[in-house]
Design a protein around this motif. Structure first.
Motif, short mmCIF file in Angstrom:
data_model
loop_
_atom_site.label_atom_id
_atom_site.label_comp_id
_atom_site.label_asym_id
_atom_site.label_seq_id
_atom_site.Cartn_x
_atom_site.Cartn_y
_atom_site.Cartn_z
N GLU A 1 7.10 24.01 16.67
CA GLU A 1 8.52 24.36 16.53
C GLU A 1 9.43 23.44 17.35
OE1 GLU A 1 6.13 26.77 17.33
OE2 GLU A 1 5.94 27.31 15.21
N ASP A 2 8.87 22.77 18.35
CA ASP A 2 9.65 21.86 19.20
C ASP A 2 9.83 20.48 18.56
OD1 ASP A 2 9.70 23.79 21.23
OD2 ASP A 2 7.84 23.02 22.13
N LEU A 3 9.20 20.25 17.39
CA LEU A 3 9.17 18.91 16.78
C LEU A 3 10.01 18.85 15.51
CD1 LEU A 3 5.34 18.31 17.10
CD2 LEU A 3 7.15 17.39 18.55
N ASP A 4 10.57 17.68 15.25
CA ASP A 4 11.30 17.40 14.02
C ASP A 4 10.88 16.00 13.56
OD1 ASP A 4 13.17 17.51 11.91
OD2 ASP A 4 14.71 16.56 13.16
N LEU A 5 10.33 15.90 12.34
CA LEU A 5 9.87 14.63 11.79
C LEU A 5 10.66 14.28 10.55
CD1 LEU A 5 6.01 15.34 11.92
CD2 LEU A 5 7.41 14.22 13.66
N SER A 6 10.95 13.00 10.38
CA SER A 6 11.59 12.54 9.15
C SER A 6 11.12 11.12 8.86
CB SER A 6 13.12 12.59 9.26
OG SER A 6 13.57 11.73 10.27
N THR B 1 12.28 7.63 6.53
CA THR B 1 13.28 6.94 5.73
C THR B 1 12.77 5.54 5.47
OG1 THR B 1 15.02 8.18 6.83
CG2 THR B 1 15.70 6.24 5.59
N GLY B 2 12.47 5.23 4.22
CA GLY B 2 11.95 3.91 3.90
C GLY B 2 10.65 3.65 4.63
N GLU B 3 10.65 2.70 5.53
CA GLU B 3 9.46 2.32 6.29
C GLU B 3 9.59 2.71 7.76
OE1 GLU B 3 9.29 -1.82 5.44
OE2 GLU B 3 9.17 -1.44 3.31
N THR B 4 10.41 3.72 8.05
CA THR B 4 10.61 4.16 9.43
C THR B 4 10.34 5.65 9.56
OG1 THR B 4 12.29 2.46 9.76
CG2 THR B 4 12.25 4.26 11.35
N LEU B 5 9.44 5.99 10.48
CA LEU B 5 9.15 7.38 10.80
C LEU B 5 9.91 7.71 12.08
CD1 LEU B 5 7.40 10.01 10.50
CD2 LEU B 5 5.79 8.89 12.04
N THR B 6 10.65 8.82 12.07
CA THR B 6 11.38 9.26 13.25
C THR B 6 10.81 10.59 13.72
OG1 THR B 6 13.38 8.11 12.53
CG2 THR B 6 13.65 9.82 14.19
N MET B 7 10.47 10.63 14.99
CA MET B 7 9.98 11.85 15.62
C MET B 7 10.99 12.26 16.68
SD MET B 7 5.90 10.95 16.12
CE MET B 7 6.20 10.19 17.68
N LYS B 8 11.34 13.55 16.67
CA LYS B 8 12.24 14.10 17.69
C LYS B 8 11.57 15.33 18.28
CE LYS B 8 16.42 12.79 15.16
NZ LYS B 8 17.63 13.31 14.49
N GLY B 9 11.86 15.57 19.53
CA GLY B 9 11.30 16.74 20.17
C GLY B 9 12.11 17.19 21.35
N ASP B 10 11.74 18.35 21.84
CA ASP B 10 12.40 18.93 22.99
C ASP B 10 11.33 19.51 23.91
OD1 ASP B 10 14.23 19.91 24.79
OD2 ASP B 10 15.00 21.48 23.48
N ARG B 11 11.10 18.86 25.04
CA ARG B 11 10.14 19.37 26.03
C ARG B 11 10.88 20.36 26.91
NH1 ARG B 11 8.45 13.66 26.68
NH2 ARG B 11 6.47 13.45 25.61
N LYS B 12 10.41 21.59 26.90
CA LYS B 12 11.09 22.64 27.65
C LYS B 12 10.53 22.75 29.07
CE LYS B 12 12.41 25.34 23.64
NZ LYS B 12 12.12 24.45 22.59
N ARG B 13 11.40 23.15 29.97
CA ARG B 13 11.00 23.39 31.36
C ARG B 13 10.20 24.69 31.44
NH1 ARG B 13 13.39 20.94 35.60
NH2 ARG B 13 15.03 19.49 35.13
N ALA B 14 9.42 24.80 32.50
CA ALA B 14 8.72 26.06 32.76
C ALA B 14 9.77 27.14 33.02
CB ALA B 14 7.79 25.91 33.95
N GLY C 1 -2.09 20.13 21.40
CA GLY C 1 -1.20 19.14 21.98
C GLY C 1 -1.20 17.79 21.31
N ILE C 2 -1.90 17.67 20.17
CA ILE C 2 -1.96 16.40 19.44
C ILE C 2 -1.32 16.58 18.07
CG2 ILE C 2 -3.44 14.59 18.46
CD1 ILE C 2 -3.63 14.66 21.47
N LEU C 3 -0.30 15.77 17.79
CA LEU C 3 0.33 15.73 16.47
C LEU C 3 -0.38 14.66 15.66
CD1 LEU C 3 2.69 16.39 14.49
CD2 LEU C 3 3.95 14.54 15.64
N THR C 4 -0.82 15.02 14.44
CA THR C 4 -1.48 14.07 13.55
C THR C 4 -0.69 14.01 12.25
OG1 THR C 4 -3.62 14.62 14.51
CG2 THR C 4 -3.65 13.46 12.40
N ILE C 5 -0.26 12.81 11.88
CA ILE C 5 0.53 12.61 10.67
C ILE C 5 -0.25 11.71 9.73
CG2 ILE C 5 2.73 11.83 9.72
CD1 ILE C 5 3.89 12.15 12.58
N LYS C 6 -0.47 12.18 8.51
CA LYS C 6 -1.14 11.38 7.48
C LYS C 6 -0.05 10.76 6.60
CE LYS C 6 -4.51 11.65 3.75
NZ LYS C 6 -5.37 12.54 2.96
N LEU C 7 -0.06 9.43 6.51
CA LEU C 7 0.98 8.66 5.82
C LEU C 7 0.37 7.88 4.66
CD1 LEU C 7 2.29 7.43 9.22
CD2 LEU C 7 3.69 8.80 7.69
#
Length: 147
Positions: free
Chosen positions: A64-69, A71-84, A124-130
């Motif tokens: 839920e902390d991740l956002d993937l998109s 566009t063309g030949e570019t993969l963008t990963m966004k995330g939010d690391r939360k504090r304890a 803790g490992i994100l795996t993306i198949k492209l």
């Protein structure tokens, strides 16, 4: 004689420059924390024939902390690391893990079939198949005998 073959050891000015810059940064104590901090996750990207696999280390995050998109030949990963939760800033005596929002864009080596991209997250490992786009896959060309 050390047995070293001098023909195999070519001078590379960029390698030497990189090594010297590393030595300079190691001697500058104020820059030590800056060098070691990575705001975005470390990744591996490898080719497995008809698709690429990208894996990213994201300890302490959830899907839920991740956002993937893509566009063309570019993969963008966004995330939010939360504090304890419940730990005030003034309580920390040492804080090496980065918190907050991050974004990373990766230029992919070939065209990707964006409609077939899948992502999974475990331990803790994100795996993306492209999957490679048809236009990026090698095609066999038959040779015919003329005349």
């Amino acid at each position: 004689m050390s047995g070293m073959n001098w023909q195999d050891r070519r001078w590379d000015p960029f390698r030497d420059l990189q090594r010297e810059m590393g030595r300079i940064f190691e001697t500058l104590e104020p820059f030590q924390p800056w060098r070691l901090v990575r705001q975005f996750p470390a990744i591996n990207l490898y080719d497995v024939g008809d698709h690429y696999v990208l894996s990213a280390q994201l300890p302490g995050m959830t899907a839920e902390d991740l956002d993937l998109s893509i566009t063309g030949e570019t993969l963008t990963m966004k995330g939010d690391r939360k504090r304890a939760e419940g730990v005030p800033d003034e309580s920390f005596r040492r804080q090496e893990r980065q918190f907050g929002r991050w974004m990373r864009s990766i230029a992919l080596p070939d065209r990707i079939d964006g409609s077939q991209v899948t992502a999974s997250f475990a331990h803790g490992i994100l795996t993306i198949k492209l999957p490679k786009a048809e236009s990026a896959k090698p095609r066999h060309i038959s040779v015919t005998v003329a005349g």
